[in-house]
Write a protein that holds these residues in place. Structure first.
Motif, PDB file in Angstrom:
ATOM      1  N   GLY A 164       0.787  -1.231   0.000  1.00  0.00           N
ATOM      2  CA  GLY A 164       0.000   0.000   0.000  1.00  0.00           C
ATOM      3  C   GLY A 164       0.815   1.275   0.000  1.00  0.00           C
ATOM      4  N   THR A 165       2.139   1.176   0.102  1.00  0.00           N
ATOM      5  CA  THR A 165       3.003   2.355   0.076  1.00  0.00           C
ATOM      6  C   THR A 165       3.074   2.936  -1.327  1.00  0.00           C
ATOM      7  OG1 THR A 165       4.355   1.470   1.860  1.00  0.00           O
ATOM      8  CG2 THR A 165       5.350   3.192   0.518  1.00  0.00           C
ATOM      9  N   ILE A 166       3.195   4.270  -1.422  1.00  0.00           N
ATOM     10  CA  ILE A 166       3.393   4.955  -2.705  1.00  0.00           C
ATOM     11  C   ILE A 166       4.612   5.854  -2.571  1.00  0.00           C
ATOM     12  CG2 ILE A 166       2.388   6.439  -4.480  1.00  0.00           C
ATOM     13  CD1 ILE A 166      -0.366   5.737  -3.330  1.00  0.00           C
ATOM     14  N   LEU A 167       5.565   5.711  -3.494  1.00  0.00           N
ATOM     15  CA  LEU A 167       6.815   6.458  -3.462  1.00  0.00           C
ATOM     16  C   LEU A 167       6.996   7.270  -4.745  1.00  0.00           C
ATOM     17  CD1 LEU A 167       9.243   3.701  -2.093  1.00  0.00           C
ATOM     18  CD2 LEU A 167       8.129   5.526  -0.783  1.00  0.00           C
ATOM     19  N   TYR A 168       7.792   8.323  -4.619  1.00  0.00           N
ATOM     20  CA  TYR A 168       8.154   9.191  -5.749  1.00  0.00           C
ATOM     21  C   TYR A 168       9.672   9.182  -5.900  1.00  0.00           C
ATOM     22  CZ  TYR A 168       9.510  13.701  -7.853  1.00  0.00           C
ATOM     23  OH  TYR A 168      10.093  14.686  -8.607  1.00  0.00           O
ATOM     24  N   SER A 179       2.467   8.253   0.189  1.00  0.00           N
ATOM     25  CA  SER A 179       1.447   7.676   1.068  1.00  0.00           C
ATOM     26  C   SER A 179       2.020   6.465   1.776  1.00  0.00           C
ATOM     27  CB  SER A 179       0.208   7.276   0.263  1.00  0.00           C
ATOM     28  OG  SER A 179      -0.737   6.606   1.088  1.00  0.00           O
ATOM     29  N   ARG A 180       1.698   6.311   3.050  1.00  0.00           N
ATOM     30  CA  ARG A 180       2.163   5.172   3.831  1.00  0.00           C
ATOM     31  C   ARG A 180       0.992   4.314   4.292  1.00  0.00           C
ATOM     32  NH1 ARG A 180       3.377   9.436   7.278  1.00  0.00           N
ATOM     33  NH2 ARG A 180       5.617   9.069   7.133  1.00  0.00           N
ATOM     34  N   ARG A 181      -0.189   4.521   3.754  1.00  0.00           N
ATOM     35  CA  ARG A 181      -1.352   3.756   4.187  1.00  0.00           C
ATOM     36  C   ARG A 181      -1.119   2.269   3.935  1.00  0.00           C
ATOM     37  NH1 ARG A 181      -6.393   5.553   1.216  1.00  0.00           N
ATOM     38  NH2 ARG A 181      -4.972   5.385  -0.543  1.00  0.00           N
ATOM     39  N   GLY A 182      -1.021   1.489   4.970  1.00  0.00           N
ATOM     40  CA  GLY A 182      -0.791   0.060   4.819  1.00  0.00           C
ATOM     41  C   GLY A 182      -2.051  -0.661   4.383  1.00  0.00           C
ATOM     42  N   GLY A 183      -1.884  -1.929   4.003  1.00  0.00           N
ATOM     43  CA  GLY A 183      -3.045  -2.712   3.630  1.00  0.00           C
ATOM     44  C   GLY A 183      -2.907  -3.321   2.257  1.00  0.00           C
ATOM     45  N   GLU A 184      -3.895  -3.106   1.422  1.00  0.00           N
ATOM     46  CA  GLU A 184      -3.971  -3.759   0.123  1.00  0.00           C
ATOM     47  C   GLU A 184      -3.008  -3.134  -0.890  1.00  0.00           C
ATOM     48  OE1 GLU A 184      -5.792  -6.435  -0.365  1.00  0.00           O
ATOM     49  OE2 GLU A 184      -6.589  -6.362   1.680  1.00  0.00           O
ATOM     50  N   ALA A 185      -2.654  -3.934  -1.884  1.00  0.00           N
ATOM     51  CA  ALA A 185      -1.721  -3.495  -2.924  1.00  0.00           C
ATOM     52  C   ALA A 185      -2.305  -2.366  -3.758  1.00  0.00           C
ATOM     53  CB  ALA A 185      -1.381  -4.678  -3.833  1.00  0.00           C
ATOM     54  N   ILE A 186      -1.440  -1.442  -4.166  1.00  0.00           N
ATOM     55  CA  ILE A 186      -1.829  -0.391  -5.107  1.00  0.00           C
ATOM     56  C   ILE A 186      -1.868  -1.012  -6.504  1.00  0.00           C
ATOM     57  CG2 ILE A 186      -1.234   1.856  -6.068  1.00  0.00           C
ATOM     58  CD1 ILE A 186      -1.987   1.926  -3.102  1.00  0.00           C
ATOM     59  N   ARG A 212     -10.093   1.229  -2.239  1.00  0.00           N
ATOM     60  CA  ARG A 212      -9.763   2.513  -1.609  1.00  0.00           C
ATOM     61  C   ARG A 212      -8.975   3.376  -2.587  1.00  0.00           C
ATOM     62  NH1 ARG A 212      -6.661   2.241   3.634  1.00  0.00           N
ATOM     63  NH2 ARG A 212      -5.388   0.770   2.436  1.00  0.00           N
ATOM     64  N   VAL A 213      -9.324   4.665  -2.627  1.00  0.00           N
ATOM     65  CA  VAL A 213      -8.726   5.605  -3.581  1.00  0.00           C
ATOM     66  C   VAL A 213      -8.170   6.810  -2.840  1.00  0.00           C
ATOM     67  CG1 VAL A 213      -9.262   7.269  -5.423  1.00  0.00           C
ATOM     68  CG2 VAL A 213     -10.118   4.921  -5.560  1.00  0.00           C
ATOM     69  N   LEU A 214      -6.978   7.250  -3.238  1.00  0.00           N
ATOM     70  CA  LEU A 214      -6.419   8.530  -2.792  1.00  0.00           C
ATOM     71  C   LEU A 214      -6.403   9.461  -3.993  1.00  0.00           C
ATOM     72  CD1 LEU A 214      -4.943  10.394  -0.754  1.00  0.00           C
ATOM     73  CD2 LEU A 214      -2.801   9.381  -1.574  1.00  0.00           C
ATOM     74  N   TRP A 215      -7.002  10.638  -3.832  1.00  0.00           N
ATOM     75  CA  TRP A 215      -7.041  11.664  -4.874  1.00  0.00           C
ATOM     76  C   TRP A 215      -6.421  12.916  -4.257  1.00  0.00           C
ATOM     77  CZ3 TRP A 215      -6.985  12.684  -9.701  1.00  0.00           C
ATOM     78  CH2 TRP A 215      -7.514  13.830 -10.250  1.00  0.00           C
ATOM     79  N   ALA A 216      -5.232  13.293  -4.733  1.00  0.00           N
ATOM     80  CA  ALA A 216      -4.478  14.334  -4.017  1.00  0.00           C
ATOM     81  C   ALA A 216      -3.551  15.093  -4.939  1.00  0.00           C
ATOM     82  CB  ALA A 216      -3.668  13.695  -2.890  1.00  0.00           C
ATOM     83  N   PRO A 217      -3.276  16.370  -4.615  1.00  0.00           N
ATOM     84  CA  PRO A 217      -2.289  17.151  -5.364  1.00  0.00           C
ATOM     85  C   PRO A 217      -0.882  16.763  -4.942  1.00  0.00           C
ATOM     86  CG  PRO A 217      -3.195  18.494  -3.612  1.00  0.00           C
ATOM     87  CD  PRO A 217      -3.918  17.179  -3.558  1.00  0.00           C
ATOM     88  N   LEU A 218      -0.019  16.472  -5.888  1.00  0.00           N
ATOM     89  CA  LEU A 218       1.331  16.025  -5.544  1.00  0.00           C
ATOM     90  C   LEU A 218       2.151  17.117  -4.875  1.00  0.00           C
ATOM     91  CD1 LEU A 218       2.462  13.697  -8.455  1.00  0.00           C
ATOM     92  CD2 LEU A 218       1.909  13.100  -6.108  1.00  0.00           C
TER      93      LEU A 218
END
Length: 352
Positions: free
Chosen positions: A297-301, A314-321, A341-347
């Motif tokens: 569930g981590t998202i990296l740049y 994002s560090r929200r743990g859980g299911e795969a992106i 689950r969806v994250l909608w956000a300005p980078l």
């Protein structure tokens, strides 16, 4: 982009949301995401419940039931006017940016497995072994293949269509009287296919843990292997460009600059996580940088540089992106996990 993301956004406190998470909004769509594409300054996402959701900065998501069953495939008009979807209800549907829908064709009980949209307005979908193509002049063509179609892709001008299937890729070229085929052979199942931005290469996603490519001027083969798992996500990034893929514990970035492309060259590996596999990737339009989503569930740049610092989105743990997309003008991120689950956000970490 990196200068607007605080270097402190790393892994200090696993419970504290990042600045980007705080600036964005989380949604629970309660359905498995099947894909996401950029549509102008919005992102269109398909889900297993048949709902197409449109995410646009400054507005609540717009939800439209496009199919009676799951959305199996979707593709965006390069001009941002509409998104094309295929479903297991046998329907091919066009939805515009305002959410208005039109059924293009119904194929009964047969699934619409893959779809593609050309820059000149052409459209294509696959049903079993047949590709149905509507060209920019409104003429319809039926293109048959030796086995079930695995993927479709138009080149940047809409003059060629690549079709993946068992045994290779068929390249269709627009001619005065219809479409002419050329075979690009390679043993195995080819489940997805992409043209390079300059149209000089075609790359396919294999059933096994590999990609395969062809340089079109001489049909030279390119083997891109060594993945621990199957590649399920890929995107073009940067001016060079690079092809960024999932399938390893980092974003794997194959170089396509120069005369030889990736032949005889190693890929860059960026935005890595030790022993955690990348499950989705996306390039940042206008930047030599990528976003990678992981199984945890981590998202990296990261920028396209092996020495670049990886930054936490994002560090929200859980299911795969499973789906990532970034809008080109506004820089908003769409990220969906396999549980809906969806994250909608300005980078940049700023609100809408």
């Amino acid at each position: 982009m990196q200068s607007r993301m605080s270097p402190g956004e790393r892994f200090a406190d696993p419970l504290e949301p990042t600045a980007i998470e705080k600036a964005g909004t989380a949604y629970d769509c309660a359905a498995v995401p099947s894909g996401a594409v950029v549509l102008g300054d919005a992102v269109a996402a398909g889900f297993g419940d048949g709902v197409l959701r449109l995410f646009q900065p400054g507005f609540d998501p717009l939800a439209r039931r496009a199919h009676l069953g799951a959305i199996l495939s979707l593709a965006a008009d390069p001009k941002g006017a509409f998104v094309l979807t295929g479903g297991d209800d046998g329907r091919l549907v066009r939805t515009d940016a305002a959410g208005e829908m039109e059924e293009i064709e119904g194929f009964g009980s047969k699934w619409v497995d893959a779809v593609a949209v050309a820059a000149d307005g052409g459209m294509a979908c696959s049903v079993g072994k047949t590709v149905h193509l509507w060209d920019s002049g409104g003429h319809r063509h039926s293109l048959d293949h030796p086995s079930t179609v695995g993927g479709l892709s138009f080149d940047s001008k809409g003059e060629r269509l690549a079709v993946g299937h068992y045994g290779g890729v068929t390249l269709w070229t627009k001619a005065r009287r219809g479409w002419k085929s050329t075979a690009l052979k390679w043993a195995g199942s080819h489940l997805g296919v992409r043209f390079s931005p300059n149209g000089k290469y075609v790359v396919s996603v294999m059933q096994e843990n590999a990609l395969h490519g062809w340089r079109l001027r001489d049909k030279a083969d390119m083997r891109m292997s060594g993945y621990p798992v199957k590649v399920k996500s890929l995107d073009w990034v940067g001016a060079a460009p690079h092809l960024v893929t999932s399938g390893a514990d980092a974003a794997i970035c194959w170089p396509f600059d120069g005369k030889e492309g990736p032949m005889g060259r190693d890929p860059l590996m960026v935005a890595g996580q030790s022993k955690v596999l990348a499950t989705a990737v996306a390039g940042l339009p206008g930047h030599d940088a990528v976003v990678a989503g992981y199984k945890d569930g981590t998202i990296l740049y990261s920028e396209l540089d092996v020495s670049a610092e990886r930054l936490l989105i994002s560090r929200r743990g859980g299911e795969a992106i499973t789906c990532l997309a970034v809008t080109p003008e506004t820089g908003w991120l769409f990220a969906a996990a396999e549980d809906g689950r969806v994250l909608w956000a300005p980078l940049g970490g700023e609100g809408a």
